[in-house]
Structure formats: C-alpha cells, structure tokens
Design an enzyme around this catalytic site. Sequence first.
Site, PDB file in Angstrom:
ATOM      1  N   CYS A 220      -7.334  11.575   7.954  1.00  0.00           N
ATOM      2  CA  CYS A 220      -7.022  11.574   6.523  1.00  0.00           C
ATOM      3  C   CYS A 220      -8.019  12.342   5.659  1.00  0.00           C
ATOM      4  O   CYS A 220      -7.643  13.008   4.715  1.00  0.00           O
ATOM      5  CB  CYS A 220      -6.896  10.135   6.021  1.00  0.00           C
TER       6      CYS A 220
ATOM      7  N   CYS B 281     -10.463   2.728   9.843  1.00  0.00           N
ATOM      8  CA  CYS B 281      -9.960   2.696   8.462  1.00  0.00           C
ATOM      9  C   CYS B 281      -9.052   1.485   8.256  1.00  0.00           C
ATOM     10  O   CYS B 281      -9.155   0.786   7.245  1.00  0.00           O
ATOM     11  CB  CYS B 281      -9.204   3.983   8.150  1.00  0.00           C
TER      12      CYS B 281
ATOM     13  N   GLY C 102       1.791   7.828  -0.710  1.00  0.00           N
ATOM     14  CA  GLY C 102       2.397   9.050  -1.222  1.00  0.00           C
ATOM     15  C   GLY C 102       3.326   9.669  -0.192  1.00  0.00           C
ATOM     16  O   GLY C 102       3.908  10.726  -0.411  1.00  0.00           O
TER      17      GLY C 102
ATOM     18  N   ASP D 205       7.058   6.807   4.542  1.00  0.00           N
ATOM     19  CA  ASP D 205       7.088   5.492   5.181  1.00  0.00           C
ATOM     20  C   ASP D 205       6.737   4.364   4.210  1.00  0.00           C
ATOM     21  O   ASP D 205       7.457   3.364   4.107  1.00  0.00           O
ATOM     22  CB  ASP D 205       6.136   5.459   6.383  1.00  0.00           C
ATOM     23  N   SER D 206       5.627   4.525   3.488  1.00  0.00           N
ATOM     24  CA  SER D 206       5.227   3.467   2.557  1.00  0.00           C
ATOM     25  C   SER D 206       6.188   3.366   1.372  1.00  0.00           C
ATOM     26  O   SER D 206       6.417   2.280   0.845  1.00  0.00           O
ATOM     27  CB  SER D 206       3.782   3.687   2.074  1.00  0.00           C
TER      28      SER D 206
ATOM     29  N   ALA E   8       0.861  -1.192   0.000  1.00  0.00           N
ATOM     30  CA  ALA E   8       0.000   0.000   0.000  1.00  0.00           C
ATOM     31  C   ALA E   8       0.892   1.235   0.000  1.00  0.00           C
ATOM     32  O   ALA E   8       1.792   1.350   0.828  1.00  0.00           O
ATOM     33  CB  ALA E   8      -0.894  -0.009   1.232  1.00  0.00           C
TER      34      ALA E   8
END
EC number: 2.8.1.14
Length: 430
Positions: free
Chosen positions: A224, A103, A15, A18-19, A12
């Site tokens: 978010c 979420c 933007g 971390d990801s 996942a």
Amino acid sequence: MQMSALRHVVCALSGGVDSAVAALLLRRRGYQVTGVFMKNWDSLDEHGVCAADKDCEDAYKVCQLLDIPFHQVSYVKEYWNDVFSDFLNEYEKGRTPNPDIMCNKHIKFSCFYHYAVDNLGADAVATGHYARTSLEDEEVFEQKHTKRPDGLFRNRFEVRNPVKLLQAADSYKDQTFFLSQVSQDALRRTIFPLGELTKDFVKKIAAENRLHHVLQKKESMGICFIGKRNFEHFILQYLQPRPGKFISIEDNKVLGTHKEEDHHDQRCAACWFLYTLGQRAKISGLREPWYVVEKDGIKGDVLVAPQVDHPALYRDLLRTNRVHWIAEEPPATLVRDKMMECHFRFRHQMALVPCVLTLNQDGTVWVTAVKAVRGLALGQFAVFYKSDECLGSGKILRLGPSAYTLQKGKNRTRVAPEVSSDSPGLHPTP
C-alpha cells in the site's frame, strides 16, 4: 422500525470496489452504516500526486452515493512505528517481510477497530476482505454486551467457544492469509459482507448501483505505501546498499561482484536484500541464467544456482516464532499430542501444503512439510489451516537444510544468521 436499523456498523473504506460494496450490502441489511477512510502513508508518487488523497476522495463519493456519514482518520505515525519500521528492519536482515499482515494486525484491526468502537460507538466493524467468521451478524452484535475480562484469565466459555476465521467462498480471492494475525477480540466484533461472494458478483453489484468510479480503478496488488512506484528505487531511499559477491552454491566460485556503481538501470546486487529466493539473478557478463538460492546477511553475498528448480531451493522443515492462534490457544489436538497434521501456506494464493506441526514449550512450532516446498524464506509468515478454518500464523525464523545440502550428505547445516539466542538445534522435538 426494524430492530436491525438500530445496529451501528462502522465500515473501513479504502476507495476501492470491495469496501464500497461491503458498505452497500450493510446498508441493504438495514444497518446504520458509517464509512471511515484510513490514511496510513503520507507521500507523493513520481507524478507529484498523493494517491491517498485520490482514494480518500473516492471513499467520500461512496458515502455520498450511499447517503452515510464519512470520517477520515490518520494512522501515518502508527503505520510507520508498527508496520514500516518492522518492514525495513526485516529487509535489512535479508528477510522477506509481509507488511499487509502487519497492517491488518496493528492498524485495521487495532487502531481502526478501537476508533470505531470507542469513538464512534460501533456495535460492529466491517471491512471488504474476502473472509468469513463462524458468527452470524446478530451474534456479532451480542458481543458488545459481553464484557471480556482483562489480562490472562478469560471466561472459560469464551475459550471453549472462540470465533473462528474461515476461508471465503471464493477460494481464489480468499484473504484469510492476510488476517492470520488478527486478535480474537477484534474478530468477535467484525462482519465480512463479501465472505460468501465471488469477485465477479461484487463487480456486478457495484455496476448496478452507480459505483462506477470505484469499478474503473485498477486492482491494488502492490504494497500500500509504495503504490505503482519502482520497488527498488523506493526501498533504496531508506536502506544503504552494500557491496558483495555472487557465489555459486555448487563450487563456491565467485561469478561476479556487485557494487552500487556497477548498475544503474537494472537491479543492483549491492542491494542483496532485494533479492527473493528463486528469482533470476542478473550477473554482469553471464548469459546463462542463475537463480538466487540463499543470502548471506553478514557478508552481503548472494548464493546462486544454475537451475530454476535447483534442490537448494527446496526445504521441508522450518521453525516459527511464537504462533498467534486466532482462538488465543493452540488447537486441543496439538496441546494434547504435541503434534498435529494440518496445512500451511507462506504466500497468498499458493496451494495449501500438507504438514505436521510440532509444538515447543515456548509456543513456537516446527513445521514439517509432507513434501519439500520451493522458496521458503525467513521473515515470511507460515499460515496454518484445518479444512476451511484459518488457525493463525507464525513468522518463519529458522529453516531446515535444503534438499541440496541433504543430497550432499552434509551433517553441518547452513542456517541463516538471525535466530533467537535460545533456539535449540534443528530437530523438531517438543
């Protein structure tokens, strides 16, 4: 060719840094990586810019730099139904919801997880969360070939050997709090590449690998779907303000009223549901500080006290709804003894509080804190820990008497109105 090169991990991508680094590290491990950006909210900010589009563009750039495939999925409808509606509903009742926990439960580790496995043929999924599990990568990949039975009857070996959710090495950044409602099925197939790393080291990796465009972005700390917008203005687009009164908890004296037209640029107490326990109340005409200690959801009144550490803010007893245990079953000690010592927190990054859990027959628990804690509120999640393991969480649906009520020697307890109709009295008996 390495065996690991055949492993397909769907990561996942938000933007953010971390990801992006999570995807980079998976690539370094020799896996076949696919990046997926989830669009969960569909609106423009006050400058007419859709933040999700910018984030999507940044996620796409990460995939280009890492030379991995990119996919975009929209869960706007699912997010509205499973996360945002619940968020509004809770706020309207005067509670303090946590949409980030919901979420992860409904979107990232359900919708995204199933999309990755069923549509993209993932051997495992990955996210940029700071968390760990008890499985090594190779053990995660083996889960693909272990068909779990449907329904209530699980393989006994599995129940004896559930995957554990463990706190991250960087205790300050640890995000297990937000993952405390994730299903065992999803966790078994998840890799957290940042689990052993510090945030500073993650930034260093990004800087050394041409990921400057995500490194320069500000950390997203807000909810978010709101972004940088004013929270009160945002929420009042969806919820109707209600007039009410500010009342001193000490002498029931009315300190002021609040109507929508009274306040324009400052927080409007007519939006009584926006107040969180422990925060300073803005009462027109009063200079001395008053702090919110309770909210009356039926009348729309805000009860206030004159000190920031007033005993009305402290409680040592709460009851949750049915607890979601990461292992699918309550800990063996709790089942056997109906009581168990552990720790809990109800806000991310707050210090862990020692407590005793009492298990009820319906799967709910009473939580008795060893020492009274400040600012407990209905709707928050009580997240449970045993050493470095996150055991799961339950939503707070009932609060015990405050230290102030106990000091006054009142036998009758003021209990916030929303309580399930079958709830017993305010005594932790299993």
